[in-house]
Scaffold this active site. Structure first.
Site, PDB file in Angstrom:
ATOM      1  N   GLU A  29      41.176  99.993   2.625  1.00 13.68           N
ATOM      2  CA  GLU A  29      42.539 100.054   3.140  1.00 13.68           C
ATOM      3  C   GLU A  29      42.875 101.477   3.610  1.00 13.68           C
ATOM      4  O   GLU A  29      42.700 102.431   2.854  1.00 13.68           O
ATOM      5  CB  GLU A  29      43.517  99.606   2.047  1.00 13.68           C
ATOM      6  CG  GLU A  29      43.334  98.121   1.698  1.00 13.68           C
ATOM      7  CD  GLU A  29      43.641  97.808   0.242  1.00 13.68           C
ATOM      8  OE1 GLU A  29      44.341  98.590  -0.416  1.00 13.68           O
ATOM      9  OE2 GLU A  29      43.149  96.758  -0.246  1.00 13.68           O
ATOM     10  N   GLU A  60      41.184  93.017  -1.894  1.00 15.70           N
ATOM     11  CA  GLU A  60      39.952  93.532  -2.501  1.00 15.70           C
ATOM     12  C   GLU A  60      38.887  92.447  -2.656  1.00 15.70           C
ATOM     13  O   GLU A  60      37.706  92.700  -2.433  1.00 15.70           O
ATOM     14  CB  GLU A  60      40.252  94.187  -3.853  1.00 15.70           C
ATOM     15  CG  GLU A  60      40.861  95.589  -3.743  1.00 15.70           C
ATOM     16  CD  GLU A  60      42.310  95.593  -3.299  1.00 15.70           C
ATOM     17  OE1 GLU A  60      42.941  94.517  -3.301  1.00 15.70           O
ATOM     18  OE2 GLU A  60      42.829  96.669  -2.949  1.00 15.70           O
ATOM     19  N   PHE A  83      42.937 102.927  -4.962  1.00 13.12           N
ATOM     20  CA  PHE A  83      42.886 103.469  -6.321  1.00 13.12           C
ATOM     21  C   PHE A  83      41.966 102.533  -7.087  1.00 13.12           C
ATOM     22  O   PHE A  83      42.003 101.317  -6.873  1.00 13.12           O
ATOM     23  CB  PHE A  83      44.274 103.499  -6.977  1.00 13.12           C
ATOM     24  CG  PHE A  83      45.135 104.605  -6.460  1.00 13.12           C
ATOM     25  CD1 PHE A  83      45.228 105.817  -7.138  1.00 13.12           C
ATOM     26  CD2 PHE A  83      45.840 104.451  -5.278  1.00 13.12           C
ATOM     27  CE1 PHE A  83      46.023 106.847  -6.645  1.00 13.12           C
ATOM     28  CE2 PHE A  83      46.632 105.477  -4.771  1.00 13.12           C
ATOM     29  CZ  PHE A  83      46.725 106.685  -5.462  1.00 13.12           C
ATOM     30  N   HIS A 127      47.816 103.961 -11.452  1.00 12.87           N
ATOM     31  CA  HIS A 127      47.096 104.878 -10.576  1.00 12.87           C
ATOM     32  C   HIS A 127      46.321 105.903 -11.396  1.00 12.87           C
ATOM     33  O   HIS A 127      46.062 106.999 -10.937  1.00 12.87           O
ATOM     34  CB  HIS A 127      48.055 105.592  -9.617  1.00 12.87           C
ATOM     35  CG  HIS A 127      48.674 104.665  -8.611  1.00 12.87           C
ATOM     36  ND1 HIS A 127      49.670 103.792  -8.934  1.00 12.87           N
ATOM     37  CD2 HIS A 127      48.416 104.462  -7.297  1.00 12.87           C
ATOM     38  CE1 HIS A 127      50.016 103.092  -7.854  1.00 12.87           C
ATOM     39  NE2 HIS A 127      49.266 103.475  -6.846  1.00 12.87           N
TER      40      HIS A 127
END
Lengths: 325, 366
Positions: A29, A60, A83, A127
């Site tokens: 992405e 994903e 991430f 994250h």
């Protein structure tokens, strides 16, 4: 020779491998025009074009699955997780499809899944994760997690050339904080080999990723204040684990502290402890101890994050206890 | 979005197929059905390891669609696509060996039923049990065709149930954006295990999902083998010429349970019998062929050949050795190719024992 950051080491590896092998391509992405959330893929689009630097939908499972299909056909895809926390979205296809492909269907899956991992950056619960242990008991995958710029570059090159799927964890705290001069030429670090980051004789700290640096700091303090000679073993690869290096350091110092940033329960320290039991129990002068994050989702506020994650004083305290045992 | 019609009523058109090809299609359908019937026999003799899955009533979907591919095209079957695999070159003996879990099965006893493939020679890829996962995988296979400018096409099957999965959505969406040369066939056979399609999806037609991906969605009679061939051929040609992804919904019916153990108690009375009597894909095709002048004896000749082949396959499979237990440890990773997976049971200890043992164990006494 200019010094190169950890992030730039990874970027160089991507560039060099894409130059070397037309089968290597990247997908993820915002990796194209934007260059990735952390700019790891900056400049790749200009150099290699949109066919080899593919901006994907937010999916994903979709693009990790697509990477597997392309890998079956002889390509070498490198998937970016914006991430690493989002690798959980691809957990099923990675563990059920990708990891089993060679064993059940004799299908090669030479691919890399890479992404920024880890905390100490106030990223909050989504994250900052270290999901490596979630994949540790998935036969068929390989896992690497470098701590230095040189290893980041060399392991990335090895991961891209590897004929199996490699999960490549990049510590975002280290991205721009550490620098070193890299060797000239084709710098490849073999997967599955640990590195002695610091020689010592009194006790060993076995660790990886950002806590390598915390452990080195603790080791220096222990030498200064206690006269202790602490060895630091940087695992670099988590699957396969370098059992020989682990056993060697146990035999050398007879006391082991395992440090990782991931939460303690079910973390990799447990597996390393069991292996030391299996392989080197007679060499131990003290129980194997571990320093790891508390068993909570990683909180956001600095006061909370600092308390939950392992810090230098935690390592020093545990090492002193071990040395005195 | 266009909905395909059934085959043009002009028999001469025959979907562009020669008489020999029409008979070959009959052969594949008959082989599919008879091979499964033989597997049922073996299952009842407890020679099959685990469950047995049937595609009874769906042979036209599998055979007609796979027949639209070229040799170099890649096919990704699902559990009711035995016929597709046979068309792509899977052999009856491989199928029987898989079901019997022999050491010389295509997966050396590692995988069950028709979970096997051959991407090197015959261009079909083995499925896994996680429904929908093969859609992104085939998006990637076909992405490689696009990137390398190879004029090849991929065909992936899902059931009505798998269209509910995230993997289906993510894979088809990715492939659509990338304009991959991919054909996605949703075989709507009425049930996902025991769940009717009406409980799977509120949309009237699965083909309508295509609108959301910006691709054509077609629907065809999955029990008319030539209509199935034709609609797939249309999508395959589109994919090969750079037109991207097509979603095809094939209307069909699953006449057996999810697997052999399933008693189908959830099916309304009379439904199975009605489909068997009025809409059997083989009966319909036989009727069509004989209507076009193929003699019954010619078809019976094909039936006899099928039985012979299955007999031979069964004999071969029954004489196959079981897997060597230790073989189960090999080949998890590429390198080293023969490394055993179970390091802790044996092996690693010896590596460590190469070091000399110390005179005393550590510094503890006792």
């Amino acid at each position: 020779m200019a010094e190169v950051t950890y992030l730039e080491g990874i970027r160089q590896a991507l560039f060099e491998e894409m130059e070397r092998d037309p089968n290597v391509f990247c997908l993820g992405e915002d990796i194209g025009a934007y260059g990735g959330a952390f700019k790891v893929t900056d400049g790749l689009l200009d150099r290699f074009g949109a066919d080899r630097v593919i901006d994907t939908p937010i999916s994903e499972t979709g693009f990790v699955g697509a990477a597997a299909g392309a890998a079956h056909m002889g390509m070498r895809p490198v998937c970016e997780m914006q991430f690493i926390d989002f690798v959980s979205c691809a957990y099923s296809i990675l563990t059920n499809y990708v990891a089993t492909a060679r064993y059940r269907a004799f299908l090669p899956c030479p691919m890399v899944v890479r992404g920024p991992s880890g905390g100490y950056v106030r990223g909050g619960p989504f994250h900052s994760q270290n999901p490596e242990a979630a994949f540790l008991h998935t036969p068929g995958l390989k896992i690497v997690y470098p701590a230095t710029a040189g290893d980041a570059k060399g392991l990335m090159k090895a991961a891209i050339r590897d004929d199996d799927c490699v999960l490549f964890f990049e510590h975002k705290y280290l991205y721009r904080r550490i620098k070193e001069e890299l060797p000239q030429g084709d710098h490849v670090v073999p997967i599955g080999k640990a590195r002695v980051a610091r020689e010592g004789t009194d006790l060993s700290i076995i660790t990886y990723a950002a806590t390598v640096w915390k452990s080195l700091e603790a080791a220096a303090q222990l030498e200064r204040e206690d006269g202790l000679s602490v060895e630091v073993l940087d695992l670099r690869s988590l699957l396969p684990l370098d059992d020989e290096a682990i056993v060697a350091t146990v035999r050398k110092t007879n006391r082991v502290l395992i440090v990782h940033e991931d939460t303690v329960t079910g973390g990799i320290a447990g597996e390393i402890t069991a292996r030391i039991n299996d392989l080197a129990f007679e060499w131990l002068d003290a129980p194997v101890k571990r320093v790891a994050a508390h068993d909570v989702p990683l909180p956001y506020a600095p006061q909370l994050e600092d308390f939950v994650l392992p810090q230098v004083p935690d390592i020093v305290r545990a090492a002193r206890w071990l040395a005195a045992y | 979005m266009a909905v395909t019609s059934a085959l043009a009523s002009d028999p001469a058109a025959r979907a562009g197929l020669s008489r020999d090809q029409l008979l070959e299609i009959y052969y594949w359908m008959r082989l599919t059905r008879s091979l499964e019937e033989r597997l049922v026999n073996l299952y009842r003799q407890t020679k099959v390891v685990g469950g047995l899955f049937r595609s009874l009533g769906q042979e036209a979907c599998a055979v007609g669609s796979a027949y639209a591919l070229r040799r170099e095209d890649v096919l990704s079957p699902l559990i009711r696509n035995l016929g597709s695999m046979l068309v792509k070159g899977a052999t009856p003996v491989e199928v029987v060996r898989q079901y019997m879990a022999t050491g010389n099965s295509p997966t050396r006893g590692r995988e069950l039923n028709i979970h096997f493939g051959d991407l090197q020679e015959r261009n079909f890829v083995g499925q896994i049990s996680h429904l929908g996962d093969m859609v992104p995988v085939m998006a990637g296979v076909t992405l490689s065709f696009k990137l390398r400018k190879e004029p090849r096409v991929g065909l992936v099957y899902v059931g009505d149930g798998a269209t509910s999965t995230g993997a289906f959505h993510e894979g088809i969406n990715f492939a659509a954006v990338q304009r991959c040369p991919l054909v996605v066939i949703a075989e709507n056979n009425g049930y996902a295990y025991s769940t009717p399609t009406s409980r799977q999806c509120a949309a009237e037609r699965l083909a309508d999902k295509a609108v959301g991906y910006g691709i054509p969605g077609l629907r065809a009679d999955g029990n008319d083998v030539l209509a199935t061939f034709e609609v797939t051929k249309q999508a395959v040609d589109r994919a090969r010429s750079g037109g991207g992804v097509t979603l095809i919904e094939l209307m069909t019916y699953r006449r057996k349970g999810h697997a052999e153990h399933d008693n189908q108690s959830y099916v309304p009375a009379g439904e199975i019998e009605r489909w068997a009597a009025e809409n059997d894909p083989l009966d319909r095709y036989v009727e069509r062929l004989t209507g076009e002048g193929v003699s019954v004896s010619e078809l019976e000749g094909i039936d006899a050949r099928v039985v012979q082949e299955i007999d031979r396959a069964t004999d071969l499979a029954e004489g196959s050795p079981p897997p060597e237990p230790r073989d189960g440890l090999l080949g998890v990773y590429a390198d080293p190719p023969s490394a055993a997976a179970l390091w802790y049971r044996e092996g690693l200890r010896t590596a460590v024992e190469q070091h000399e043992r110390p005179a005393s164990w550590g510094t503890h006494d006792g």
